[in-house]
Design a protein around this motif. Sequence first.
Motif, PDB file in Angstrom:
ATOM      1  N   SER A   1      -6.773   8.061   3.230  1.00  0.00           N
ATOM      2  CA  SER A   1      -6.634   7.551   2.061  1.00  0.00           C
ATOM      3  C   SER A   1      -5.004   7.273   1.774  1.00  0.00           C
ATOM      4  O   SER A   1      -4.236   8.309   1.807  1.00  0.00           O
ATOM      5  CB  SER A   1      -7.464   8.473   1.117  1.00  0.00           C
ATOM      6  OG  SER A   1      -6.443   9.630   1.258  1.00  0.00           O
ATOM      7  N   VAL A   2      -4.811   6.129   1.344  1.00  0.00           N
ATOM      8  CA  VAL A   2      -3.537   5.682   1.018  1.00  0.00           C
ATOM      9  C   VAL A   2      -3.195   6.230  -0.548  1.00  0.00           C
ATOM     10  O   VAL A   2      -4.116   5.633  -1.522  1.00  0.00           O
ATOM     11  CB  VAL A   2      -3.183   4.122   1.072  1.00  0.00           C
ATOM     12  CG1 VAL A   2      -1.855   3.878   0.567  1.00  0.00           C
ATOM     13  CG2 VAL A   2      -3.258   3.813   2.543  1.00  0.00           C
ATOM     14  N   GLU A   3      -2.207   6.884  -0.802  1.00  0.00           N
ATOM     15  CA  GLU A   3      -1.746   7.300  -2.144  1.00  0.00           C
ATOM     16  C   GLU A   3      -0.634   6.214  -2.415  1.00  0.00           C
ATOM     17  O   GLU A   3      -0.876   6.097  -3.957  1.00  0.00           O
ATOM     18  CB  GLU A   3      -1.037   8.662  -2.193  1.00  0.00           C
ATOM     19  CG  GLU A   3      -2.075   9.748  -1.595  1.00  0.00           C
ATOM     20  CD  GLU A   3      -1.459  11.313  -1.758  1.00  0.00           C
ATOM     21  OE1 GLU A   3      -0.578  11.667  -2.695  1.00  0.00           O
ATOM     22  OE2 GLU A   3      -2.009  11.978  -0.940  1.00  0.00           O
ATOM     23  N   VAL A   4       0.312   6.010  -1.748  1.00  0.00           N
ATOM     24  CA  VAL A   4       1.173   5.343  -2.072  1.00  0.00           C
ATOM     25  C   VAL A   4       1.677   3.900  -0.955  1.00  0.00           C
ATOM     26  O   VAL A   4       1.855   4.281   0.077  1.00  0.00           O
ATOM     27  CB  VAL A   4       2.760   5.842  -2.402  1.00  0.00           C
ATOM     28  CG1 VAL A   4       3.891   4.704  -2.667  1.00  0.00           C
ATOM     29  CG2 VAL A   4       2.656   6.841  -3.395  1.00  0.00           C
ATOM     30  N   PRO A   5       1.180   2.783  -1.373  1.00  0.00           N
ATOM     31  CA  PRO A   5       1.235   1.885  -0.101  1.00  0.00           C
ATOM     32  C   PRO A   5       2.797   1.635   0.169  1.00  0.00           C
ATOM     33  O   PRO A   5       3.615   1.757  -0.407  1.00  0.00           O
ATOM     34  CB  PRO A   5       0.936   0.518  -0.934  1.00  0.00           C
ATOM     35  CG  PRO A   5       0.018   0.997  -2.000  1.00  0.00           C
ATOM     36  CD  PRO A   5       0.720   2.232  -2.686  1.00  0.00           C
ATOM     37  N   TYR A   6       2.669   1.335   1.641  1.00  0.00           N
ATOM     38  CA  TYR A   6       4.154   1.100   2.123  1.00  0.00           C
ATOM     39  C   TYR A   6       4.803  -0.009   1.701  1.00  0.00           C
ATOM     40  O   TYR A   6       4.295  -1.393   1.728  1.00  0.00           O
ATOM     41  CB  TYR A   6       3.953   0.971   3.732  1.00  0.00           C
ATOM     42  CG  TYR A   6       5.120   1.063   4.517  1.00  0.00           C
ATOM     43  CD1 TYR A   6       6.112   1.903   4.541  1.00  0.00           C
ATOM     44  CD2 TYR A   6       5.904  -0.225   5.324  1.00  0.00           C
ATOM     45  CE1 TYR A   6       7.312   2.110   5.204  1.00  0.00           C
ATOM     46  CE2 TYR A   6       6.919  -0.431   6.008  1.00  0.00           C
ATOM     47  CZ  TYR A   6       7.546   0.963   6.002  1.00  0.00           C
ATOM     48  OH  TYR A   6       8.881   0.935   6.621  1.00  0.00           O
ATOM     49  N   ASP A   7       5.693   0.242   0.659  1.00  0.00           N
ATOM     50  CA  ASP A   7       6.453  -1.166   0.195  1.00  0.00           C
ATOM     51  C   ASP A   7       7.962  -0.471  -0.327  1.00  0.00           C
ATOM     52  O   ASP A   7       8.234   0.537  -0.194  1.00  0.00           O
ATOM     53  CB  ASP A   7       5.658  -1.303  -1.140  1.00  0.00           C
ATOM     54  CG  ASP A   7       5.934  -2.680  -1.611  1.00  0.00           C
ATOM     55  OD1 ASP A   7       6.948  -3.413  -1.128  1.00  0.00           O
ATOM     56  OD2 ASP A   7       5.288  -3.238  -2.627  1.00  0.00           O
ATOM     57  N   LYS A   8       8.721  -1.482  -0.871  1.00  0.00           N
ATOM     58  CA  LYS A   8       9.986  -1.263  -1.219  1.00  0.00           C
ATOM     59  C   LYS A   8       9.919  -0.151  -2.492  1.00  0.00           C
ATOM     60  O   LYS A   8       9.076  -0.447  -3.553  1.00  0.00           O
ATOM     61  CB  LYS A   8      10.837  -2.534  -1.895  1.00  0.00           C
ATOM     62  CG  LYS A   8      12.223  -2.342  -1.996  1.00  0.00           C
ATOM     63  CD  LYS A   8      13.026  -2.421  -0.662  1.00  0.00           C
ATOM     64  CE  LYS A   8      14.261  -2.834  -0.880  1.00  0.00           C
ATOM     65  NZ  LYS A   8      14.797  -2.965   0.382  1.00  0.00           N
ATOM     66  N   ALA A   9      10.618   0.987  -2.287  1.00  0.00           N
ATOM     67  CA  ALA A   9      10.690   1.934  -3.339  1.00  0.00           C
ATOM     68  C   ALA A   9      11.837   2.027  -4.462  1.00  0.00           C
ATOM     69  O   ALA A   9      12.984   1.054  -4.035  1.00  0.00           O
ATOM     70  CB  ALA A   9      10.836   3.137  -2.565  1.00  0.00           C
ATOM     71  N   PRO A  10      11.984   2.548  -5.443  1.00  0.00           N
ATOM     72  CA  PRO A  10      13.135   2.509  -6.483  1.00  0.00           C
ATOM     73  C   PRO A  10      14.197   2.741  -5.939  1.00  0.00           C
ATOM     74  O   PRO A  10      15.342   2.538  -6.417  1.00  0.00           O
ATOM     75  CB  PRO A  10      12.422   3.354  -7.510  1.00  0.00           C
ATOM     76  CG  PRO A  10      10.993   3.656  -7.497  1.00  0.00           C
ATOM     77  CD  PRO A  10      10.502   3.185  -6.001  1.00  0.00           C
ATOM     78  N   TRP A  11      14.094   3.709  -4.888  1.00  0.00           N
ATOM     79  CA  TRP A  11      15.498   4.323  -4.424  1.00  0.00           C
ATOM     80  C   TRP A  11      16.130   3.280  -3.273  1.00  0.00           C
ATOM     81  O   TRP A  11      17.124   3.766  -2.546  1.00  0.00           O
ATOM     82  CB  TRP A  11      15.532   5.714  -3.805  1.00  0.00           C
ATOM     83  CG  TRP A  11      14.446   5.910  -2.833  1.00  0.00           C
ATOM     84  CD1 TRP A  11      14.356   5.909  -1.331  1.00  0.00           C
ATOM     85  CD2 TRP A  11      12.917   6.310  -3.103  1.00  0.00           C
ATOM     86  NE1 TRP A  11      12.969   6.198  -0.913  1.00  0.00           N
ATOM     87  CE2 TRP A  11      12.179   6.596  -1.676  1.00  0.00           C
ATOM     88  CE3 TRP A  11      12.200   6.548  -4.240  1.00  0.00           C
ATOM     89  CZ2 TRP A  11      10.835   6.854  -1.800  1.00  0.00           C
ATOM     90  CZ3 TRP A  11      10.888   7.061  -4.271  1.00  0.00           C
ATOM     91  CH2 TRP A  11      10.420   7.008  -3.019  1.00  0.00           C
ATOM     92  N   GLY A  12      15.292   2.211  -2.992  1.00  0.00           N
ATOM     93  CA  GLY A  12      15.883   1.081  -2.003  1.00  0.00           C
ATOM     94  C   GLY A  12      15.277   1.269  -0.667  1.00  0.00           C
ATOM     95  O   GLY A  12      15.599   0.427   0.215  1.00  0.00           O
ATOM     96  N   ALA A  13      14.401   2.189  -0.184  1.00  0.00           N
ATOM     97  CA  ALA A  13      14.225   2.366   1.038  1.00  0.00           C
ATOM     98  C   ALA A  13      12.576   1.701   0.993  1.00  0.00           C
ATOM     99  O   ALA A  13      12.051   1.522   0.086  1.00  0.00           O
ATOM    100  CB  ALA A  13      14.097   3.892   1.333  1.00  0.00           C
ATOM    101  N   TRP A  14      12.013   1.712   2.300  1.00  0.00           N
ATOM    102  CA  TRP A  14      10.545   1.351   2.359  1.00  0.00           C
ATOM    103  C   TRP A  14       9.835   2.474   2.519  1.00  0.00           C
ATOM    104  O   TRP A  14      10.130   3.405   3.374  1.00  0.00           O
ATOM    105  CB  TRP A  14      10.542   0.496   3.506  1.00  0.00           C
ATOM    106  CG  TRP A  14      10.865  -1.112   3.256  1.00  0.00           C
ATOM    107  CD1 TRP A  14      12.298  -1.546   3.484  1.00  0.00           C
ATOM    108  CD2 TRP A  14      10.289  -1.993   2.713  1.00  0.00           C
ATOM    109  NE1 TRP A  14      12.179  -2.638   3.208  1.00  0.00           N
ATOM    110  CE2 TRP A  14      11.206  -3.059   2.771  1.00  0.00           C
ATOM    111  CE3 TRP A  14       8.849  -2.351   2.464  1.00  0.00           C
ATOM    112  CZ2 TRP A  14      10.479  -4.219   2.249  1.00  0.00           C
ATOM    113  CZ3 TRP A  14       8.402  -3.606   1.915  1.00  0.00           C
ATOM    114  CH2 TRP A  14       9.536  -4.644   1.779  1.00  0.00           C
ATOM    115  N   PHE A  15       8.900   2.897   1.636  1.00  0.00           N
ATOM    116  CA  PHE A  15       8.487   4.114   1.483  1.00  0.00           C
ATOM    117  C   PHE A  15       6.652   4.043   1.557  1.00  0.00           C
ATOM    118  O   PHE A  15       6.258   3.165   0.632  1.00  0.00           O
ATOM    119  CB  PHE A  15       8.689   4.935   0.335  1.00  0.00           C
ATOM    120  CG  PHE A  15       7.909   6.164   0.067  1.00  0.00           C
ATOM    121  CD1 PHE A  15       8.409   7.447   0.830  1.00  0.00           C
ATOM    122  CD2 PHE A  15       7.184   6.214  -0.866  1.00  0.00           C
ATOM    123  CE1 PHE A  15       7.990   8.399   0.779  1.00  0.00           C
ATOM    124  CE2 PHE A  15       6.557   7.622  -1.099  1.00  0.00           C
ATOM    125  CZ  PHE A  15       6.797   8.842  -0.157  1.00  0.00           C
TER     126      PHE A  15
END
Length: 141
Positions: A109-123
């Motif tokens: 189950s995905v809680e947070v999809p892999y995408d650009k995060a507010p801190w600039g990383a891919w998360f």
Amino acid sequence: MATIHPYLNFMGNTEEVFNFYKSVFGGEFVNVTRFSDMPGMAANLPEAEKNQIMHIALPINKDVMLMGTDALESQGHKAVNGTAISLAITPDSKEDGERLFNALSAGGSVEVPYDKAPWGAWFGMFNDKYGIKWMVNFDEK
């Protein structure tokens, strides 16, 4: 500096879990010890537990070893998956992070999809199909 290796406990399916992790990370097990390999200990176990995993180790890279065991109900052990710990992965690239995220989260189950995060990383954050919580974080800097 000390090195920390994650050690995971499961209720009888450690071998299945680690074969799944091996399919994602690659490599070979450096150790697979069953309770039946320990004669003194195995003599006191129910037949159903003797073939379970006492210790397994899968190198993830030259510095990190993922290890695990089956918790034995006959010995009063109980593994409870929950939110007390997450395994964090720092991939070598955005693409490697996406590959690891997709492979490890399959069936989970995905809680947070892999995408650009507010801190600039891919998360991304998810629970794998065995209930283990993972975070993937690739910082482009």
